[in-house]
Design a protein around this motif. Structure first.
Motif, PDB file in Angstrom:
ATOM      1  N   VAL A   1      31.404  32.043  36.016  1.00  0.00           N
ATOM      2  CA  VAL A   1      32.323  31.761  37.115  1.00  0.00           C
ATOM      3  C   VAL A   1      33.144  30.515  36.779  1.00  0.00           C
ATOM      4  CG1 VAL A   1      32.536  31.155  39.557  1.00  0.00           C
ATOM      5  CG2 VAL A   1      30.751  32.746  38.826  1.00  0.00           C
TER       6      VAL A   1
ATOM      7  N   LEU B   1      41.190  36.214  32.316  1.00  0.00           N
ATOM      8  CA  LEU B   1      40.687  37.535  32.669  1.00  0.00           C
ATOM      9  C   LEU B   1      41.202  38.625  31.738  1.00  0.00           C
ATOM     10  CD1 LEU B   1      40.784  37.286  36.565  1.00  0.00           C
ATOM     11  CD2 LEU B   1      38.867  36.936  35.002  1.00  0.00           C
TER      12      LEU B   1
ATOM     13  N   THR C   1      34.487  37.659  33.472  1.00  0.00           N
ATOM     14  CA  THR C   1      34.446  36.331  34.083  1.00  0.00           C
ATOM     15  C   THR C   1      35.015  36.403  35.496  1.00  0.00           C
ATOM     16  OG1 THR C   1      34.718  35.244  31.945  1.00  0.00           O
ATOM     17  CG2 THR C   1      35.240  33.948  33.893  1.00  0.00           C
ATOM     18  N   LYS C   2      34.419  35.668  36.406  1.00  0.00           N
ATOM     19  CA  LYS C   2      34.902  35.617  37.780  1.00  0.00           C
ATOM     20  C   LYS C   2      35.596  34.279  38.020  1.00  0.00           C
ATOM     21  CE  LYS C   2      32.731  39.472  38.452  1.00  0.00           C
ATOM     22  NZ  LYS C   2      33.468  40.757  38.549  1.00  0.00           N
TER      23      LYS C   2
ATOM     24  N   SER D   1      38.796  36.285  42.236  1.00  0.00           N
ATOM     25  CA  SER D   1      37.802  36.973  43.070  1.00  0.00           C
ATOM     26  C   SER D   1      37.527  36.264  44.381  1.00  0.00           C
ATOM     27  CB  SER D   1      36.484  37.116  42.299  1.00  0.00           C
ATOM     28  OG  SER D   1      36.626  37.975  41.190  1.00  0.00           O
TER      29      SER D   1
ATOM     30  N   VAL E   1      30.130  35.582  44.044  1.00  0.00           N
ATOM     31  CA  VAL E   1      31.134  36.038  43.080  1.00  0.00           C
ATOM     32  C   VAL E   1      30.476  36.416  41.754  1.00  0.00           C
ATOM     33  CG1 VAL E   1      33.087  35.283  41.687  1.00  0.00           C
ATOM     34  CG2 VAL E   1      33.059  34.817  44.135  1.00  0.00           C
TER      35      VAL E   1
ATOM     36  N   GLY F   1      29.253  39.858  41.512  1.00  0.00           N
ATOM     37  CA  GLY F   1      30.232  40.931  41.477  1.00  0.00           C
ATOM     38  C   GLY F   1      30.947  41.191  42.791  1.00  0.00           C
TER      39      GLY F   1
ATOM     40  N   ALA G   1      33.341  39.727  46.170  1.00  0.00           N
ATOM     41  CA  ALA G   1      34.555  38.925  46.277  1.00  0.00           C
ATOM     42  C   ALA G   1      34.548  38.165  47.589  1.00  0.00           C
ATOM     43  CB  ALA G   1      35.801  39.807  46.190  1.00  0.00           C
TER      44      ALA G   1
ATOM     45  N   ARG H   1      38.910  45.829  40.298  1.00  0.00           N
ATOM     46  CA  ARG H   1      37.748  44.998  40.005  1.00  0.00           C
ATOM     47  C   ARG H   1      36.946  44.559  41.216  1.00  0.00           C
ATOM     48  NH1 ARG H   1      38.548  40.591  36.482  1.00  0.00           N
ATOM     49  NH2 ARG H   1      37.191  39.221  37.680  1.00  0.00           N
ATOM     50  N   ASP H   2      37.581  44.401  42.387  1.00  0.00           N
ATOM     51  CA  ASP H   2      36.825  43.907  43.534  1.00  0.00           C
ATOM     52  C   ASP H   2      37.568  44.176  44.837  1.00  0.00           C
ATOM     53  OD1 ASP H   2      38.824  41.927  43.696  1.00  0.00           O
ATOM     54  OD2 ASP H   2      37.699  40.590  42.390  1.00  0.00           O
TER      55      ASP H   2
END
Length: 217
Positions: free
Chosen positions: A51, A71, A77-78, A100, A119, A122, A124, A198-199
Motif C-alpha cells: 500500500v 499501477l 499495489t494499492k 483505491s 485496501v 483488496g 476500496a 480493479r475495485d
C-alpha cells in the motif's frame, strides 16, 4: 501477514507522524519514504510496497501521475490518496489513475490503520464524500456512453453496481435488496471480474460513464 507501506508526501513531519504511528502496529511496517512523485515511483519498484499513502501535491511529478505510473508497473499495489475532499479538485483524476481510496491528513490513527488494512485486502475506500465528487464531475460532462458495456452483468449484478455507485456499503446493499452481506459481496466480486475493473471505485466510474447511474438520479 505484515502489510508493507510506502509513505509519499513532501512534508517530512507528515511522513514522520505516519511512520511513528505504524511503528506501533504489529501488522504494518513502513518500507520506504518519498518526498516527490518520482521518488514514489522509484521506491515502489525497489521496496515493493503493498500500500502507498500518496499525497497529491508534490514537487515535480504529482501524486496522480505517480499513481498512474506505479499501477502501470505494479497493478497489485494499492494506492490511498491523501487529500481534502472539500478543496482538492483532482479527486476524479486520481480515481481514474487507479487509486483505491482517499484519506485526509487529519484522519484518526485507528481509522488510518483500518484503511490501510482494508485496501491491502483488496477492498476500496469509497465514502459518500468521494461519491458526491464523482457525481459533480459527471454533472458537467457530455451525455453518458451507451450502457451496452454492462450487458455481461445479470439484472441483479447491475442493480448491485448501481447501489455501489450511490455509495452504499455491502451491509447497506444487503439491507436494501434483502440479501446477506456475503451475497452482496459475491455479486460485486463477479461484477468486478466480468467488467475487468480493479475495485469499487472503478465500478462507480463505469456506472456513470455507461449511464447506469446519472447525476441527480
Amino acid at each position: 501477514m505484515t502489510i508493507k507501506v510506502l509513505l509519499a508526501d513532501d512534508q517530512a513531519l507528515v511522513r514522520a507522524g505516519f511512520r511513528s504511528l505504524f511503528s506501533r502496529s504489529k501488522d504494518l511496517t513502513v518500507v520506504g519514504e518519498a518526498a516527490t512523485g518520482d521518488e514514489a515511483v522509484w521506491q515502489a519498484r525497489t521496496a515493493e510496497p503493498d500500500v502507498i499513502l500518496m499525497d497529491i501535491r508534490m514537487p515535480g511529478m504529482d501524486g496522480i501521475e505517480a499513481t498512474r505510473r506505479v499501477l502501470t508497473e505494479r497493478p497489485a499495489t494499492k494506492v490511498i490518496i491523501l487529500t481534502t475532499f472539500d478543496t482538492d479538485e483532482h479527486v476524479f483524476a486520481a480515481l481514474r489513475a487507479g487509486a483505491s481510496g482517499f484519506l485526509t491528513k487529519e484522519v484518526a490513527p485507528p481509522e488510518l490503520r483500518h484503511a490501510v488494512a482494508v485496501v491491502a485486502a483488496g477492498e476500496a475506500l469509497l465514502s459518500p464524500s468521494v461519491t458526491r465528487r464523482v457525481v459533480q464531475q459527471f454533472a458537467h460532462r457530455p451525455a453518458p456512453l451507451n450502457g451496452d458495456g454492462l450487458t455481461v452483468l445479470t439484472g441483479r449484478e447491475r442493480e448491485v453496481v448501481r447501489l455501489v455507485a450511490e455509495g452504499l456499503s455491502n451491509d447497506q446493499i444487503a439491507s436494501r435488496l434483502v440479501i446477506s452481506p456475503l451475497t452482496a459481496k459475491t455479486h460485486i466480486t463477479r461484477a468486478l471480474m466480468k467488467l475487468n475493473v480493479r475495485d469499487r471505485v472503478q465500478l462507480v466510474i463505469l456506472a456513470y460513464e455507461t449511464g447506469l447511474v446519472q447525476p441527480g438520479s
